[in-house]
Design an enzyme around this catalytic site. Sequence first.
Site, short mmCIF file in Angstrom:
data_model
loop_
_atom_site.label_atom_id
_atom_site.label_comp_id
_atom_site.label_asym_id
_atom_site.label_seq_id
_atom_site.Cartn_x
_atom_site.Cartn_y
_atom_site.Cartn_z
CG HIS A 160 -14.48 10.03 -33.27
ND1 HIS A 160 -13.42 9.16 -33.20
CD2 HIS A 160 -14.93 10.16 -32.00
CE1 HIS A 160 -13.23 8.79 -31.93
NE2 HIS A 160 -14.14 9.38 -31.20
CG HIS A 162 -11.71 2.61 -32.06
ND1 HIS A 162 -11.08 2.50 -30.84
CD2 HIS A 162 -10.85 3.29 -32.85
CE1 HIS A 162 -9.90 3.09 -30.89
NE2 HIS A 162 -9.73 3.58 -32.12
CG HIS A 169 -9.28 4.86 -37.08
ND1 HIS A 169 -9.57 6.17 -36.72
CD2 HIS A 169 -8.92 4.23 -35.93
CE1 HIS A 169 -9.41 6.32 -35.43
NE2 HIS A 169 -9.02 5.15 -34.91
CD GLU A 199 -5.92 6.80 -36.36
OE1 GLU A 199 -6.30 7.98 -36.46
OE2 GLU A 199 -5.71 6.22 -35.27
CG HIS A 212 -6.69 1.41 -33.18
ND1 HIS A 212 -6.77 2.78 -33.32
CD2 HIS A 212 -5.77 0.99 -34.08
CE1 HIS A 212 -5.93 3.16 -34.27
NE2 HIS A 212 -5.32 2.10 -34.74
CB THR A 252 -8.89 11.03 -30.85
OG1 THR A 252 -9.01 10.11 -29.76
CG2 THR A 252 -9.23 10.34 -32.16
#
Length: 261
Positions: A66, A94, A96, A106, A119, A200
């Site tokens: 993901h 990581h 996004h 996000e 992040h 998550t």
Amino acid sequence: MCLLNSVHNRPDFWHIDYPHCGGYSQSPVNIQTANAVGDPQYLAPFVMNGYDSAGDLQMDLENNGHTIQINLQGKGIYITGGGLSNAYIADQFHFHWGKNDKRGSEHAIDGQYFPMEMHIVHYDMKYTNYSQAANKQDGVAVLSFFFKVGMHNVNLDPVIKRFPEIPNRDDHTTIKKLFLRNLLPQTLDGYFRYYGSLTTPPCYESVIWSIFYEPINICEKQLQSFRNNVHQNLANETNRDISDDFRPLQPLNHRLIYCSK
């Protein structure tokens, strides 16, 4: 931070298998700058220990199905200051990102999204590891950085050039040590602060969020490397890219958002 195996894998249904995801203090949120409460005395600059030194740290680049995640194996990097009551050890960072430049982050600032968000996840040093801290109040501190489309970012190249080695879920490889400070904006004294959750499942409401004002440059070609080269292999489909893997905005529910200046 795991890929859901449940049939309820849409964010709207996460709370069925993970009750914390239906909590009152969830993340991410839209930050309305006009309503942010200034508190420069409390939100002093961070002290980033080991961010400009690799030390004996090992870095593992992982496609976990993901996101792209760099696991930091060792305890040589930690933060203090920034209104934190203790030192927090860096565990991983990581990304996004979105399928186009209009969406990917996000969090949002005054309703505006960014093409990518990074992040850096830390845990309170009073705990043995991230797993032990993840469900504790204020057990996790995340430094969040937005990306904007601009100049080529040479500091991302050591990560991006290894993407061909991790095209599918559960692939991982050791990478050359990075100086985390080189990945970050030049100015780090301006940031927003609020208290929220993991984005998550299991969505524990344990996170001290610090979201920095100044974005990081990334060029269009580099963004395309994220979009095109990394995939999520599921039982019933292959080569599905993992772009647009961000949780929808959550209600602020009367929480305050602070700003450092």
